[in-house]
Write a protein that holds these residues in place. Sequence first.
Motif, short mmCIF file in Angstrom:
data_model
loop_
_atom_site.label_atom_id
_atom_site.label_comp_id
_atom_site.label_asym_id
_atom_site.label_seq_id
_atom_site.Cartn_x
_atom_site.Cartn_y
_atom_site.Cartn_z
N ASN A 77 0.81 -1.22 0.00
CA ASN A 77 0.00 0.00 0.00
C ASN A 77 0.84 1.27 0.00
OD1 ASN A 77 -2.12 -1.75 0.15
ND2 ASN A 77 -3.12 -0.76 1.90
N THR A 131 -5.22 -5.04 -0.13
CA THR A 131 -3.98 -5.79 -0.17
C THR A 131 -4.23 -7.26 0.13
OG1 THR A 131 -1.75 -5.98 0.76
CG2 THR A 131 -3.49 -5.31 2.26
N SER A 182 -0.57 -5.37 -3.61
CA SER A 182 -1.72 -4.54 -3.26
C SER A 182 -2.34 -4.02 -4.55
CB SER A 182 -1.30 -3.38 -2.36
OG SER A 182 -0.80 -3.85 -1.13
#
Length: 476
Positions: A181, A309, A321
């Motif tokens: 992320n 994710t 992700s």
Amino acid sequence: MDLMIPLQTASESKTPLYEQIYRYLKEEIRSKALLAGSRLPSTRTLAEHLKVSRSTTQMAYDQLLSEGYIEARPYRGYFVLDIKGMLELKRETPAEFISMEEETKRDCVVDFSPRGIDLESFPYGVWRKITKKILVDDKKELFLSGNHQGEQTLREAIGSYLHMARGVQVHPEQIVLGAGNEYLLLLLWQILGGRPVIGMENPTYRQAYRVFFALGCQVKPIAMDAKGIRVDLLEKEEVDVAYVMPSHQYPTGVVMPVGRRMELLRWAGEREGRYIIEDDYDSEFRYRGKPIPALQGSDQKERVIYIGTFSRSIAPAIRISYMVLPQPLLQRYREKYAFYASTVSRIDQNILYEFLVSGAYERHLNKMRATYKAKHDLLLAKLRPLEVDFRILGEHAGVHILLRSRREREEISEEELVERAAAAGVRVYGLSSFFIHARHNFYPPTIVLGYANLSEEEIAEGVKRLKEAYMKEKKE
């Protein structure tokens, strides 16, 4: 090598310069910041570097020589000695330099970390079989750079999963894959452009805050109530982008009801350039009622950026992700930032694709839901005797709960709860550590208990020790 030794002038300190140098080097040697065998700069070189007289550095070295911290080797210079067996200086290391792994080693018998997952249940055999299948032939194309947004087949599989499981309205072309992320947030910041003001739920997922802060973003902490982020404060603080976790807020566990969701979507749609980042944290694990649909599925004005994710549902090392961009931002991405190559290996992408389309991922999720539910139910049952003094919050979803004291801060502090647990060999996490600024924590003393990476025996032992720690004064 040059040594960066902070020195204070005579007006700033009464300690002589030679003694400041001596003390600094002594501390560095005893804390092993300077390793045994390391060669120190000559007294002349050090003096020139620090802008002091050579006699000053010589006096410092002479003191270290006499105490046995360094030795002088003819024609070679000064070297750090091995001080094994000597009393080591316990220099306090700043908290930001202490890793989570190091902290958990401190006389900790049970660590209720909210970050862990159950790796005992990982389908190693299935993953190994798929990996062999992917690599059995000489597939040269897998070693070439692929689609910059990620493999088309994997994006199609992810899109299908998100639509069926989370109600996300998505076309594969809207999906951008990234290694974690953090990378996607870095990319998104560039796509958004114009340095928008970001409002984050407070408390929040601090890793996302760290990313925004490192980018120089203006981040405003937005208080929450029982329904989630307060939309009236977004307006008041003149926020452009709201970062939220509506399906299971981390760490509070709050589920944003439909009324607040509509209010949030209306806020985003009222002004051009406003967006919502929906981090669908822990959405796969819910133990009561139906799954909560993603906010993105209700977005009619292309204002929600959806991020998810596989690190939580499969394993942290699966650094894959995904981000679903609304059409206006997708167009901007393609015009200006599509040149960024995918940060995820094509081999890993193909392994995950097979894992998804073969049904192995769904089977794994079902198994993990059952595993986590059993741990969740055991934890709640074991904590029941503490409900006289604590409220249990955030249950029935995710892999952590909150334990909130029914007493006032003046009677017992969050810090005291953490310290009592530590004295009993249990590591727990104060809610304050999840606030952008701890001073914003006006909640009663609260601790966070994660249970994913603990066995049932460890959960039982941990709660037993917590009960002894928190019920001790009653016994007395």
